[in-house]
Design an enzyme around this catalytic site. Sequence first.
Site, PDB file in Angstrom:
ATOM      1  N   ASP A 231       0.863  -1.207  -0.017  1.00 14.32           N
ATOM      2  CA  ASP A 231       0.010  -0.043  -0.125  1.00 14.32           C
ATOM      3  C   ASP A 231       0.874   1.182  -0.027  1.00 14.32           C
ATOM      4  O   ASP A 231       1.735   1.255   0.583  1.00 14.32           O
ATOM      5  CB  ASP A 231      -0.966  -0.044   1.155  1.00 14.32           C
ATOM      6  CG  ASP A 231      -2.259   0.927   1.066  1.00 14.32           C
ATOM      7  OD1 ASP A 231      -3.336   0.388   1.022  1.00 14.32           O
ATOM      8  OD2 ASP A 231      -1.872   2.130   0.831  1.00 14.32           O
TER       9      ASP A 231
ATOM     10  N   LYS B 279      -0.261   3.224   7.367  1.00 12.79           N
ATOM     11  CA  LYS B 279      -0.925   1.966   7.646  1.00 12.79           C
ATOM     12  C   LYS B 279       0.046   0.950   7.501  1.00 12.79           C
ATOM     13  O   LYS B 279      -0.101  -0.176   8.309  1.00 12.79           O
ATOM     14  CB  LYS B 279      -2.083   2.040   6.124  1.00 12.79           C
ATOM     15  CG  LYS B 279      -2.854   0.695   6.300  1.00 12.79           C
ATOM     16  CD  LYS B 279      -3.342   0.516   5.088  1.00 12.79           C
ATOM     17  CE  LYS B 279      -4.646   1.377   4.871  1.00 12.79           C
ATOM     18  NZ  LYS B 279      -5.469   1.187   3.485  1.00 12.79           N
TER      19      LYS B 279
ATOM     20  N   GLU C 124     -15.093  -9.598  -5.637  1.00 12.78           N
ATOM     21  CA  GLU C 124     -15.272  -9.912  -4.197  1.00 12.78           C
ATOM     22  C   GLU C 124     -16.670  -9.696  -3.532  1.00 12.78           C
ATOM     23  O   GLU C 124     -17.235  -8.785  -3.853  1.00 12.78           O
ATOM     24  CB  GLU C 124     -14.120  -9.076  -3.281  1.00 12.78           C
ATOM     25  CG  GLU C 124     -13.769  -9.630  -2.042  1.00 12.78           C
ATOM     26  CD  GLU C 124     -13.346 -11.173  -1.875  1.00 12.78           C
ATOM     27  OE1 GLU C 124     -12.259 -11.282  -2.463  1.00 12.78           O
ATOM     28  OE2 GLU C 124     -14.018 -12.018  -1.649  1.00 12.78           O
ATOM     29  N   PHE C 125     -17.129 -10.605  -2.429  1.00  8.11           N
ATOM     30  CA  PHE C 125     -18.408 -10.596  -2.105  1.00  8.11           C
ATOM     31  C   PHE C 125     -18.329 -10.444  -0.691  1.00  8.11           C
ATOM     32  O   PHE C 125     -19.419 -10.769   0.126  1.00  8.11           O
ATOM     33  CB  PHE C 125     -19.104 -11.650  -2.638  1.00  8.11           C
ATOM     34  CG  PHE C 125     -19.397 -11.749  -4.133  1.00  8.11           C
ATOM     35  CD1 PHE C 125     -20.254 -10.748  -4.584  1.00  8.11           C
ATOM     36  CD2 PHE C 125     -18.375 -12.501  -4.772  1.00  8.11           C
ATOM     37  CE1 PHE C 125     -20.199 -10.736  -6.028  1.00  8.11           C
ATOM     38  CE2 PHE C 125     -18.686 -12.576  -6.298  1.00  8.11           C
ATOM     39  CZ  PHE C 125     -19.518 -11.805  -7.107  1.00  8.11           C
TER      40      PHE C 125
ATOM     41  N   ARG D 188     -18.691  -9.153   3.251  1.00  3.70           N
ATOM     42  CA  ARG D 188     -19.478  -8.168   3.932  1.00  3.70           C
ATOM     43  C   ARG D 188     -18.549  -7.764   5.049  1.00  3.70           C
ATOM     44  O   ARG D 188     -18.022  -8.453   5.744  1.00  3.70           O
ATOM     45  CB  ARG D 188     -20.591  -8.712   4.412  1.00  3.70           C
ATOM     46  CG  ARG D 188     -21.774  -8.966   3.410  1.00  3.70           C
ATOM     47  CD  ARG D 188     -22.750 -10.052   4.026  1.00  3.70           C
ATOM     48  NE  ARG D 188     -22.154 -11.050   4.551  1.00  3.70           N
ATOM     49  CZ  ARG D 188     -22.917 -11.892   5.271  1.00  3.70           C
ATOM     50  NH1 ARG D 188     -24.184 -11.800   5.647  1.00  3.70           N
ATOM     51  NH2 ARG D 188     -22.298 -12.985   5.648  1.00  3.70           N
TER      52      ARG D 188
ATOM     53  N   PHE E  14     -31.877 -10.162   3.277  1.00  5.11           N
ATOM     54  CA  PHE E  14     -31.772  -8.582   2.796  1.00  5.11           C
ATOM     55  C   PHE E  14     -33.418  -8.224   2.953  1.00  5.11           C
ATOM     56  O   PHE E  14     -33.880  -7.315   2.018  1.00  5.11           O
ATOM     57  CB  PHE E  14     -31.278  -8.465   1.700  1.00  5.11           C
ATOM     58  CG  PHE E  14     -29.529  -8.382   1.769  1.00  5.11           C
ATOM     59  CD1 PHE E  14     -28.881  -9.292   2.317  1.00  5.11           C
ATOM     60  CD2 PHE E  14     -28.958  -6.924   1.636  1.00  5.11           C
ATOM     61  CE1 PHE E  14     -27.623  -9.212   2.645  1.00  5.11           C
ATOM     62  CE2 PHE E  14     -27.705  -6.916   2.122  1.00  5.11           C
ATOM     63  CZ  PHE E  14     -27.012  -8.121   2.420  1.00  5.11           C
ATOM     64  N   LEU E  15     -34.191  -8.448   3.891  1.00  6.35           N
ATOM     65  CA  LEU E  15     -35.553  -8.156   3.704  1.00  6.35           C
ATOM     66  C   LEU E  15     -35.738  -7.394   5.143  1.00  6.35           C
ATOM     67  O   LEU E  15     -36.930  -7.401   5.544  1.00  6.35           O
ATOM     68  CB  LEU E  15     -36.391  -9.243   3.696  1.00  6.35           C
ATOM     69  CG  LEU E  15     -36.707  -9.813   2.217  1.00  6.35           C
ATOM     70  CD1 LEU E  15     -37.760 -10.962   2.113  1.00  6.35           C
ATOM     71  CD2 LEU E  15     -37.088  -8.652   1.142  1.00  6.35           C
TER      72      LEU E  15
ATOM     73  N   CYS F 215     -20.166   0.534  -0.551  1.00  8.01           N
ATOM     74  CA  CYS F 215     -20.367  -0.274  -1.692  1.00  8.01           C
ATOM     75  C   CYS F 215     -21.738  -0.040  -2.519  1.00  8.01           C
ATOM     76  O   CYS F 215     -21.728   0.283  -3.672  1.00  8.01           O
ATOM     77  CB  CYS F 215     -20.074  -2.076  -1.363  1.00  8.01           C
ATOM     78  SG  CYS F 215     -18.684  -2.300  -0.566  1.00  8.01           S
TER      79      CYS F 215
ATOM     80  N   LYS G 124     -22.333   3.566  -3.995  1.00  6.26           N
ATOM     81  CA  LYS G 124     -21.328   3.699  -5.163  1.00  6.26           C
ATOM     82  C   LYS G 124     -21.786   2.712  -6.392  1.00  6.26           C
ATOM     83  O   LYS G 124     -21.969   3.198  -7.467  1.00  6.26           O
ATOM     84  CB  LYS G 124     -19.928   3.441  -4.618  1.00  6.26           C
ATOM     85  CG  LYS G 124     -18.961   2.972  -5.823  1.00  6.26           C
ATOM     86  CD  LYS G 124     -17.428   3.039  -4.994  1.00  6.26           C
ATOM     87  CE  LYS G 124     -17.290   1.874  -4.590  1.00  6.26           C
ATOM     88  NZ  LYS G 124     -16.790   0.716  -5.649  1.00  6.26           N
TER      89      LYS G 124
HETATM   90  C1  UGA Z   1     -22.060  -5.344   0.360  1.00  8.58           C
HETATM   91  C2  UGA Z   1     -22.179  -6.913  -0.079  1.00  8.58           C
HETATM   92  O1  UGA Z   1     -23.181  -7.628   0.727  1.00  8.58           O
HETATM   93  C3  UGA Z   1     -21.000  -7.695  -0.149  1.00  8.58           C
HETATM   94  O2  UGA Z   1     -21.605  -9.119  -0.600  1.00  8.58           O
HETATM   95  C4  UGA Z   1     -20.019  -7.048  -1.139  1.00  8.58           C
HETATM   96  O3  UGA Z   1     -18.880  -7.507  -1.140  1.00  8.58           O
HETATM   97  C5  UGA Z   1     -19.749  -5.619  -0.266  1.00  8.58           C
HETATM   98  O4  UGA Z   1     -20.968  -4.895  -0.327  1.00  8.58           O
HETATM   99  C6  UGA Z   1     -18.906  -4.917  -1.511  1.00  8.58           C
HETATM  100  O5  UGA Z   1     -19.332  -4.689  -2.526  1.00  8.58           O
HETATM  101  O6  UGA Z   1     -17.585  -4.785  -1.127  1.00  8.58           O
HETATM  102  P1  UGA Z   1     -21.403  -4.489   2.843  1.00  8.58           P
HETATM  103  O7  UGA Z   1     -21.375  -3.136   2.145  1.00  8.58           O
HETATM  104  O8  UGA Z   1     -20.379  -4.842   3.973  1.00  8.58           O
HETATM  105  O9  UGA Z   1     -21.461  -5.697   1.786  1.00  8.58           O
HETATM  106  O10 UGA Z   1     -22.634  -4.517   3.852  1.00  8.58           O
HETATM  107  P2  UGA Z   1     -24.004  -5.220   3.734  1.00  8.58           P
HETATM  108  O11 UGA Z   1     -24.163  -6.198   4.883  1.00  8.58           O
HETATM  109  O12 UGA Z   1     -24.464  -5.879   2.461  1.00  8.58           O
HETATM  110  O13 UGA Z   1     -25.268  -4.043   4.045  1.00  8.58           O
HETATM  111  C7  UGA Z   1     -25.214  -2.949   3.144  1.00  8.58           C
HETATM  112  C8  UGA Z   1     -26.439  -1.935   3.772  1.00  8.58           C
HETATM  113  O14 UGA Z   1     -27.715  -2.501   3.626  1.00  8.58           O
HETATM  114  C9  UGA Z   1     -26.146  -1.483   5.192  1.00  8.58           C
HETATM  115  O15 UGA Z   1     -26.189  -0.144   5.450  1.00  8.58           O
HETATM  116  C10 UGA Z   1     -27.428  -2.405   6.030  1.00  8.58           C
HETATM  117  O16 UGA Z   1     -27.855  -1.742   7.086  1.00  8.58           O
HETATM  118  C11 UGA Z   1     -28.345  -2.465   5.020  1.00  8.58           C
HETATM  119  N1  UGA Z   1     -29.260  -3.484   5.035  1.00  8.58           N
HETATM  120  C12 UGA Z   1     -28.842  -4.944   4.526  1.00  8.58           C
HETATM  121  C13 UGA Z   1     -30.852  -3.390   5.083  1.00  8.58           C
HETATM  122  O17 UGA Z   1     -30.914  -2.137   5.323  1.00  8.58           O
HETATM  123  N2  UGA Z   1     -31.445  -4.430   5.169  1.00  8.58           N
HETATM  124  C14 UGA Z   1     -30.832  -5.699   5.150  1.00  8.58           C
HETATM  125  O18 UGA Z   1     -32.004  -6.741   5.178  1.00  8.58           O
HETATM  126  C15 UGA Z   1     -29.593  -5.837   4.701  1.00  8.58           C
END
Ligand code: UGA
Length: 432
Positions: free
Chosen positions: A30, A35, A147-148, A150, A248-249, A259, A262
């Site tokens: 980096d 960091k 990548e996926f 969280r 995600f409901l 993420c 954006k």
């Molecule tokens: C998300 C994706 O879930 C990952 O698979 C992906 O790798 C990542 O983006 C990325 O592109 O790098 P993340 O941003 O860590 O991960 O967070 P999530 O757990 O997906 O939550 C995203 C937002 O949705 C949060 O603000 C959360 O509070 C909200 N959320 C999530 C809800 O309002 N309701 C839900 O049922 C789930």
Amino acid sequence: MNITFIGAGYVGLVSGVMMSHFGHNVTCIDTDIAKIGLLKSGILPIYEPDLDQYMATATARGRLHFASDYASIQFADVVFIAVGTPSNNDGSADISAVKAAIHDIYPIIAQDAVIVIKSTVPPGTCRNINSWVSLQEKRVAIASNPEFLREGCAVIDFLKPNRLIIGTEHESARLALQSIYQSLVVKDIPFVYTDTTTAELIKYASNAFLATKIAFINEMANICEKVDASINQLSAGIGLDYRIGSAFLKVGPGFGGSCFPKDILALSYLAKEHNTDALIINSVISANQNRPTHMLNKISTIFNNDLTGKVFAVLGLAFKDGTDDTRCSPAIEIIKLLTSCDAIVKAYDPACSRSRNLLTDIQILPTVEDACTDANALIIATEWQEFSSLNFDIIFNLLKSPIIIDLRNILDADKLKQQGFSYYSIGRSHAY
Ligand code: UGA
């Protein structure tokens, strides 16, 4: 295998540490010298459960290294690019850091090495790399491996992914990635092999679909409030249909983080650029952008539309639980709206201290009790688990008026009512 990561941000660091756990020799590079200094002394610059232990073990075994120069690149079999791709002002993805990384490593990288793009990049980026540098002059294979992970459960996600996406037109890259993820091959994790452009689009489509589910359930909550139905039971009722799925409901103040917001903007831009409609995506963007204002209106109604001088104990600053990340956090947006209406905010979050710089005109307090003292209402803005098990008898006595506004629906309405609170949540027409 010798692996180098360019970018020790969230994705690069988690993936690098976990690949060294798989037995590979990993160097994370980096340009942020501070960091790298922290990492070299064993300190994680991010909050991510369990990652510190994996990092300590891999470092002790001599399989994980950190550097701020490119010296290790010449020995790398595979170089992963995991630098940030933030939004440009027009919503498109800014891939200048990816381009810069390719330019920097290209003169040094070994013949027959593999370059893997892990950063979230617009479809077609991998195919364009050839035009940025003359890869033909050096035998270098290109792959996309989105990548996926969280935030907050990245270690579990890395060890047990739903699937791995490998996009490449090069057999050597396919074999290299298979070998890197051999520990997951033996666990029967599904691998999807495709071309680079489809792999890149799979990443955007996944995030956009999940964001759509959240926007949908939040819209259903608005309807529930109008027709006196219950959103929690509605979520359960539709989620049990396996074609819909229960993930995600969960209703809330809208999705945030680095993420979803954006990536859906970038997808919308991509559609526009290619002159095709993105009606669903664009609706999700505006629905989510309106969400904090909807939350403010809800709060304001409870106080007869006069928030001047009202004190709110806001619990949660992070965009979700399990992280110290406040980027695009709905909690922060709601706090800004509250203070713009001359309300006073006293906030608490178990992990966020970074937000001190973001929010100069509010108090961030060390305990829930401090935040609640003499507040006109308590607002749950982030779904931290510890908020569901607070001692509400104590909080009842600390608050000036026993009002709880739960923007994440995590508290027990019946119990709070018995304790004497007026409890407001999302997707119910009435207070308890
Ligand atoms: C998300 C994706 O879930 C990952 O698979 C992906 O790798 C990542 O983006 C990325 O592109 O790098 P993340 O941003 O860590 O991960 O967070 P999530 O757990 O997906 O939550 C995203 C937002 O949705 C949060 O603000 C959360 O509070 C909200 N959320 C999530 C809800 O309002 N309701 C839900 O049922 C789930």
